[in-house]
Design a protein around this motif. Structure first.
Motif: not given
Length: 474
Positions: A428-436
């Protein structure tokens, strides 16, 4: 199991530094009313509200026109593009109507309380406007090659649109930043991770690595086929997977119909009291906002890549088609899923898609198998779509060609098994970071081109209204 443990350790160590740097940048927060609100939540919430009002609630006014466009089976075969507007919608939906709508709702409720689901609903409503704007802009400034092939996405809209305004360097910089971040966002680890959680719990599969390899092989078949094959697959998968999931959700609701009013009251009431969420109402809003962004992807710009392929001469018409996405995936699907979870009461002590599985199990022992099928299809369609999105970003950064395309496709498929063995929070941390991070240049472009987008939408609606009047006049 030993091999999985070794691999998990190596991957976690490798990603630790990257996650720390990304999280420090993306999740910088400011204290508001006792709650640390991340700057990216503010960054996304402001344009959603501002532009919805500025465009006169286009998400409500033009909803009927959006449906008419999708229902119209005629296709202008001479228009630039590779797929129909309906196929563009299903392709984009396959990237958004995924596990963000199942696991995302579960995670939101588990961490933010039932009220977080209410704020997901609200944000999904306002997200419709931003999705319409970014797709209208992306379709207008897509690149059409001499052979008729299309290259599109926010990076091309930034590059071509700002070049038309005499600012090519600024456009190239924004486009490059977006494409770079999109490479990370395209690695859809959450889809693999949460689909494995559900599939492992039903048939008894215990090896994440084997599951990830099987998933990678299936995705590779579609990714190699290109956008035309992708459009055909998603046109069949999206209705099927949504139907299977909603059958389960409606069964839960209908068999507990007497508890429906109390469930809705709990969701709405908790949204303003935040009894289950740290930080009360604002805490529930922040969590709901974060999960709604992942669910709808409005402001992220990813769906622009799919919609750019649509056969139409009217960019705003495709923008109105895209307006339906947050309505379907967040306003409708997420809300129904949230009601089913709250009615079942399975969110206490849970943290991921297991909450939904427990809710399905309340109906029958075999119902989680139904969820497993839906989850598998949701994740599969999303992985296929994001493989195409990542390929477009890769092509923008390094150039296109058979060898370069193959390099990316192999890389994308090879990374898929990683999601099955990583802990959920790391994913979740990795995906949220990239998305945002993708949202930063994309939202800047929406602000810059907002007046032009509004003229485009207004002009199209006026022409459509005049055409309908002519058809109805005897």
């Amino acid at each position: 199991m030993y091999e999985d443990a070794r691999m998990i350790g190596w991957i976690e160590n490798t990603l630790a530094g990257l996650l720390a740097d990304l999280n420090a940048l993306v999740f910088t927060s400011v204290p508001i009313m006792g709650v640390n609100v991340t700057l990216i939540v503010i960054w996304l919430a402001i344009p959603m509200f501002i532009f919805t009002i500025w465009l006169g609630f286009i998400n409500v006014r033009a909803l009927g026109q959006s449906v008419r466009i999708v229902r119209d089976k005629t296709v202008d075969e001479d228009a630039p593009g590779t797929i129909s507007q309906f196929s563009a919608l299903t392709t984009a939906l396959s990237g958004t109507v995924g596990l963000g709508n199942i696991a995302g709702v579960a995670i939101a409720i588990a961490t933010g309380g039932p009220g977080a689901a209410f704020w997901m609903f609200v944000i999904g409503f306002f997200a419709m406007t931003v999705k319409c704007m970014e797709v209208t802009l992306g379709h207008k400034y897509r690149t059409i090659d001499p052979d008729g092939s299309i290259r599109g996405g926010p990076m091309y809209a930034m590059k071509n649109g700002l070049a038309a305004r005499g600012k090519p360097r600024f456009g190239h910089l924004l486009g490059w930043l977006y494409a770079f971040f999109a490479l990370f966002g395209a690695i859809s680890l959450v889809q693999v991770n949460q689909s494995y959680v559900q599939v492992a719990g039903v048939p008894g599969c215990e090896t994440g690595t084997i599951y990830g390899i099987i998933r990678a092989a299936l995705v590779g078949l579609v990714v190699i086929g290109g956008v035309t094959w992708l459009g055909r697959v998603t046109s069949m998968l999206v209705p099927a997977m949504a139907g299977i999931y909603l059958i389960g959700v409606f069964t839960i609701i209908l068999t507990n119909l007497g508890q429906l009013p109390d469930a809705i009251a709990t969701i709405v009431g908790d949204a303003f009291t935040g009894g289950a969420a740290a930080g009360g109402m604002l805490g529930a809003f922040v969590i709901g906002m974060q999960r709604a962004v992942y669910s709808s992807e409005a402001g992220v710009g990813s769906a622009v890549i799919a919609h750019a392929q649509a056969k139409t001469r009217e960019p705003a018409s495709e923008g109105l088609v895209a307006l339906l996405e947050p309505f379907i995936d967040t306003v409708v699907v997420c809300s129904l899923g949230a009601i089913a979870i709250v009615i079942s009461g399975t969110y206490y002590g849970g943290e991921d898609i297991g909450i939904v599985s427990d809710a399905f199990a309340r109906i029958s022992d075999w119902f989680p198998i139904l969820l497993a099928v839906a989850v598998f299809l949701f994740a599969y369609s999303t992985l296929c779509s994001w493989g195409f999105y990542g390929l477009q970003a890769w092509g923008y950064l390094v150039g296109e060609g058979p060898i370069r395309d193959t390099i990316y496709k192999v890389f994308y498929v090879v990374t898929i098994p990683v999601g099955a063995i990583l802990p959920i929070q790391a994913v979740i941390d990795l995906v949220d970071s990239a998305f945002f991070l993708m949202c930063i240049p994309n939202v800047i472009a929406i602000y810059i081109f907002a007046p032009e987008i509004r003229r485009e939408i207004r002009g199209y609606l006026e022409r459509s209204r005049a055409k309908r009047n002519e058809e109805t006049t005897p």
